[in-house]
Design an enzyme around this catalytic site. Structure first.
Site, short mmCIF file in Angstrom:
data_model
loop_
_atom_site.label_atom_id
_atom_site.label_comp_id
_atom_site.label_asym_id
_atom_site.label_seq_id
_atom_site.Cartn_x
_atom_site.Cartn_y
_atom_site.Cartn_z
N ASP A 84 23.67 64.86 41.29
CA ASP A 84 23.72 64.55 39.87
C ASP A 84 24.10 63.08 39.66
O ASP A 84 25.12 62.62 40.18
CB ASP A 84 24.76 65.48 39.21
CG ASP A 84 24.95 65.14 37.76
OD1 ASP A 84 23.99 65.24 36.99
OD2 ASP A 84 26.07 64.74 37.38
N GLY A 85 23.29 62.38 38.92
CA GLY A 85 23.50 60.95 38.73
C GLY A 85 24.81 60.61 38.03
O GLY A 85 25.44 59.60 38.34
N ASP A 125 19.09 56.44 33.44
CA ASP A 125 17.77 56.64 32.83
C ASP A 125 17.36 58.12 32.88
O ASP A 125 16.38 58.48 33.53
CB ASP A 125 16.75 55.76 33.58
CG ASP A 125 15.36 55.84 32.99
OD1 ASP A 125 15.23 56.17 31.80
OD2 ASP A 125 14.40 55.56 33.73
N HIS A 154 19.20 58.10 37.81
CA HIS A 154 18.11 59.05 37.59
C HIS A 154 16.83 58.33 38.03
O HIS A 154 16.15 57.70 37.24
CB HIS A 154 18.02 59.42 36.11
CG HIS A 154 19.24 60.14 35.59
ND1 HIS A 154 20.45 59.51 35.41
CD2 HIS A 154 19.41 61.43 35.21
CE1 HIS A 154 21.31 60.40 34.93
NE2 HIS A 154 20.71 61.57 34.80
#
Ligand SMILES: C[S@@+](CC[C@H](N)C(=O)[O-])C[C@H]1O[C@@H](n2cnc3c(N)ncnc32)[C@H](O)[C@@H]1O
Length: 272
Positions: free
Chosen positions: A134-135, A155, A41
């Site tokens: 998407d992380g 994060d 993120h």
């Protein structure tokens, strides 16, 4: 997606996260073998603290500005890098600055504007891959890397009610893909029940070798206020137990306001 990191860049929580992250990386880079870094993120990578967004909150004044005034020895490395990069570098900029020639980094960002900023920043950088994805999903896709050594920062903005659950699942997914990955996951501390549940979920997932660095500005009682923050660190590198306590003490000495309950501590959540 309402969260924009620019409003919070350089605040106490960024200072805690970034000082610890750089220390973990420094330990890992004592070995010559190449490293793969993932910032799941990533945020915009850099925020101009003269711009409107950070000045609407002014949070950086009780964060990085306090550290710049008189940097304590334990934070000298972090503060020097911030000064070199300008106010205020996000995790992608800080990590990029420390990559060695054979290290690589992947940064993931879902917000279209922050993603575009990152893509411009790293457009001609062969060591950095910028992903508009998407992380959490990226953890499964990018691990294990050919290097077989990884440092992962998770994060997220904690906008969603299930974010703690997603982080715990993301850590478990990352470790399932690369058993020895060093994973640092940041979390907010407003009040303790969600934090306790998060820690319990990690213990229940039977992930071994976890330490936690926690920073409390005050007693974590008011669920409407950011009263502190923490980092769960899975597979902490050798030597962290020597360097992190003075870093946490120095952060507390400069960023604390002498409120009841202020504290900074490193403790073990799961045995090696
Ligand atoms: C706390 S900020 C990141 C700050 C950055 N890591 C730093 O230390 O400078 C969280 C970022 O995650 C982004 N984001 C939110 N959900 C995401 C997701 N599922 N995958 C990737 N990025 C996401 C937000 O747009 C925001 O920029």
């Amino acid at each position: 997606m309402n969260y924009r990191h620019a409003f919070h860049a350089g605040n106490f929580a960024d200072c805690v996260k970034h000082a610890i992250l750089l220390d973990l990386l420094a330990h890992l880079q004592k070995k010559a073998k190449p490293l793969f870094l993932i910032d799941t993120h990533a945020g915009p990578g850099f925020t101009d603290l003269a711009a409107e967004a950070p000045n609407r909150t002014g949070e950086y004044r009780d964060g990085i500005l306090r550290l710049l005034e008189d940097p304590p020895a334990a934070l000298a490395d972090y503060v020097a890098l911030v000064q070199q990069l300008g106010l205020y570098p996000g995790s992608p900029a800080l990590l990029r600055a420390r990559l060695r020639d054979a290290d690589r980094m992947a940064v993931c960002e879902r917000h279209p504007e922050d993603f575009a900023t990152l893509r411009r920043r790293f457009a001609r950088d062969r060591q950095v891959a910028v992903h508009h994805r998407d992380g959490y999903e990226a953890l499964g896709a990018l691990l294990p890397p050919p290097e077989r050594r990884a440092l992962v920062l998770i994060d997220p903005p904690y906008e969603m009610p299930d974010e703690f659950t997603q982080v715990a699942a993301g850590i478990a997914r990352g470790i399932a893909r690369l058993r020895d990955a060093v994973i640092a996951a940041w979390y907010p501390i407003k009040h303790m029940p969600p934090v306790r549940a998060f820690h319990a979920a990690l213990q229940a997932a039977a992930i071994s070798d976890i330490v936690v660095a926690e920073f409390h500005l005050r007693d974590p009682r008011d669920p409407a206020r950011l009263n502190g923050c923490g980092l769960v660190i899975v597979n902490p590198p050798f030597g962290h137990d020597t360097t992190l306590p003075p870093i946490l003490d120095a952060l507390l000495a400069r960023l604390g306001n002498r409120e009841p309950g202020e504290a900074a501590r490193l403790f073990r959540l799961a045995d090696e």
